[in-house]
Design an enzyme around this catalytic site. Structure first.
Site, PDB file in Angstrom:
ATOM      1  N   ASP A 209       3.643 -12.171  23.171  1.00 30.50           N
ATOM      2  CA  ASP A 209       2.486 -11.767  22.029  1.00 30.50           C
ATOM      3  C   ASP A 209       2.139 -13.142  21.463  1.00 30.50           C
ATOM      4  O   ASP A 209       2.429 -14.230  22.095  1.00 30.50           O
ATOM      5  CB  ASP A 209       3.470 -11.090  20.700  1.00 30.50           C
ATOM      6  CG  ASP A 209       2.325 -10.152  20.242  1.00 30.50           C
ATOM      7  OD1 ASP A 209       1.408 -10.671  19.660  1.00 30.50           O
ATOM      8  OD2 ASP A 209       2.850  -9.118  19.627  1.00 30.50           O
ATOM      9  N   GLY A 235       1.264 -15.501  24.260  1.00 26.64           N
ATOM     10  CA  GLY A 235       0.322 -15.155  25.057  1.00 26.64           C
ATOM     11  C   GLY A 235      -0.629 -14.143  24.408  1.00 26.64           C
ATOM     12  O   GLY A 235      -0.458 -13.979  23.311  1.00 26.64           O
ATOM     13  N   ASP A 236      -1.725 -13.539  25.183  1.00 24.93           N
ATOM     14  CA  ASP A 236      -2.560 -12.740  24.697  1.00 24.93           C
ATOM     15  C   ASP A 236      -2.783 -11.732  25.683  1.00 24.93           C
ATOM     16  O   ASP A 236      -3.072 -11.921  26.875  1.00 24.93           O
ATOM     17  CB  ASP A 236      -3.983 -13.591  24.563  1.00 24.93           C
ATOM     18  CG  ASP A 236      -4.776 -12.376  23.851  1.00 24.93           C
ATOM     19  OD1 ASP A 236      -5.078 -11.484  23.957  1.00 24.93           O
ATOM     20  OD2 ASP A 236      -5.931 -13.278  23.489  1.00 24.93           O
ATOM     21  N   PHE A 237      -2.705 -10.304  25.120  1.00 19.73           N
ATOM     22  CA  PHE A 237      -2.969  -9.260  26.290  1.00 19.73           C
ATOM     23  C   PHE A 237      -4.136  -9.249  26.791  1.00 19.73           C
ATOM     24  O   PHE A 237      -4.288  -8.308  27.857  1.00 19.73           O
ATOM     25  CB  PHE A 237      -2.219  -7.945  25.811  1.00 19.73           C
ATOM     26  CG  PHE A 237      -2.439  -7.681  24.591  1.00 19.73           C
ATOM     27  CD1 PHE A 237      -3.810  -7.482  23.920  1.00 19.73           C
ATOM     28  CD2 PHE A 237      -1.399  -7.214  23.613  1.00 19.73           C
ATOM     29  CE1 PHE A 237      -4.167  -7.051  22.865  1.00 19.73           C
ATOM     30  CE2 PHE A 237      -1.627  -6.910  22.386  1.00 19.73           C
ATOM     31  CZ  PHE A 237      -3.126  -6.737  21.963  1.00 19.73           C
ATOM     32  N   HIS A 255      -3.485   2.062  20.933  1.00 15.16           N
ATOM     33  CA  HIS A 255      -4.138   3.080  19.775  1.00 15.16           C
ATOM     34  C   HIS A 255      -4.949   2.045  18.799  1.00 15.16           C
ATOM     35  O   HIS A 255      -5.452   2.699  18.082  1.00 15.16           O
ATOM     36  CB  HIS A 255      -3.030   3.876  19.166  1.00 15.16           C
ATOM     37  CG  HIS A 255      -2.162   2.953  18.262  1.00 15.16           C
ATOM     38  ND1 HIS A 255      -1.274   3.791  17.595  1.00 15.16           N
ATOM     39  CD2 HIS A 255      -1.908   1.796  18.194  1.00 15.16           C
ATOM     40  CE1 HIS A 255      -0.545   2.901  16.820  1.00 15.16           C
ATOM     41  NE2 HIS A 255      -0.736   1.754  17.094  1.00 15.16           N
TER      42      HIS A 255
END
Length: 350
Positions: A209, A235-237, A255
């Site tokens: 995250d 990190g970054d998805f 969502h």
């Protein structure tokens, strides 16, 4: 209670009266917000009290408070006794701040200005497809949380409470222990992953995250006794993700996003699984149920829509979205509740 409109006796009312009762939601929500903010349930934890006693303890106007409590009691939140004192019910027990599974923060969030003001601009979203929140405030939802620490703290508490409640439900409904290495992508401070690792001593975990979010995770993992089996990766998805995992979890992540951005996140997972044909993607979301049935996911879907243009999805919608990113659903999740969708990569060329 019948449906969401009130006591069981409402089922016998004429249809036009039941219709009008549905418009009372805003009134009921505000009543619950007031009694939650005043901590009425905490005050009643020691036993029934009169309105005058509650007013003195909460520094409120007795007559006004009594009229608010009367509405709450009409919906079973409190019980008005023959002598005029008020007592807790099963529902108001969940409003106490000191009980496991307390819903107080979620009630406060659901009745907060940042939600009802957004719903006041729902027509803007219906006409344009743009998030109502931005129309109401002039900036995005997460920017609002950063600019308003009190609102941010409330949202964080409410989401943490929801996450803890859904975590046990999800862990009990699916065998996560099948996988030796599990990465929780967008997993926040690591509560879900910590509980998963506590349940399965043979599993190792990776938490991914944003740096500002995961900086608190090591302490949580240490307290849970699983720090030696977990790696924290800032990190970054939307960027490259760690490889070499047997399963990737996305819990309450997709969502938040429309199909285009959700597909981009799924694409990152698919890329991370490129050398693992037996690897799995495990999506933990509320699965919208069939038409014409009461389903809280349909209300949550509106929350996603007005906040940032996201959505809750039905099984058919999930299957279509997964296909765009090279995944297919392999289990049969139960609709109308939180569920784990087990997905596998579709072989190239199939």
């Amino acid at each position: 209670m019948t449906g969401v409109v009130g006591p069981a006796m409402t089922a016998a009312l004429p249809p036009h009266v039941r219709l009008l009762l549905l418009t009372d939601g805003k009134r009921i929500s505000r009543v619950l917000h007031v009694v939650a903010e005043l901590g009425i349930a905490d005050e009643l934890a020691g036993g029934p009290l009169t309105v005058a006693e509650l007013a003195a303890r909460t520094s409120t106007h007795a007559d006004s408070l009594g009229r608010v409590l009367r509405v709450a009691a009409a919906f079973g939140v409190f019980a008005e006794q023959p002598d005029g004192r008020y007592a807790l019910t099963d529902m108001s027990e969940a409003l106490r701040s000191d009980v496991p599974g307390s819903q107080r923060d979620m009630v406060l969030y659901n009745g907060d200005e940042m939600l009802w003001r957004s719903y006041g601009r729902l027509m803007h979203t219906v006409r344009t497809g743009e998030p109502a929140f931005e129309a109401a405030y002039g900036h995005g939802f997460f920017a609002h949380l950063e600019q308003n620490p009190q609102a941010g703290a409330l949202f964080d508490r409410a989401m943490t409470g929801m996450s803890r409640a859904t975590t046990r439900m999800l862990l009990d409904s699916f065998d996560f222990g099948r996988f030796a290495r599990i990465a929780d992508i967008g997993g926040g401070r690591g509560w879900f992953l910590a509980e998963l690792l506590k349940d399965h001593a043979q599993v190792r975990g990776t938490l991914v995250d944003r740096p500002a979010v995961v900086e608190e995770a090591p302490k949580l993992f240490e307290e849970a006794g699983v720090a030696d089996r977990v790696e924290v990766v800032p990190g970054d998805f939307f960027a490259e993700l760690p490889t070499g995992q047997d399963a990737y979890v996305l819990k309450a992540v997709l969502h938040d996003w429309d199909d285009e951005r959700a597909a981009a996140i799924l694409g990152r997972i698919r890329a991370a699984l490129r050398d693992s044909p037996e690897g799995r993607l495990l999506i933990c979301e509320f699965l919208v149920g069939p038409a014409n049935q009461w389903d809280r996911g349909k209300l949550l879907d509106l929350d996603m829509l007005i906040r940032f243009g996201g959505r809750e999805r039905s099984e058919d919608q999930w299957r279509a979205l997964l296909a765009t990113a090279g995944f297919e659903l392999v289990n049969e999740p139960v609709a109308g509740r939180w569920a784990v969708l087990e997905c596998r990569p579709v072989p190239a060329g199939r």
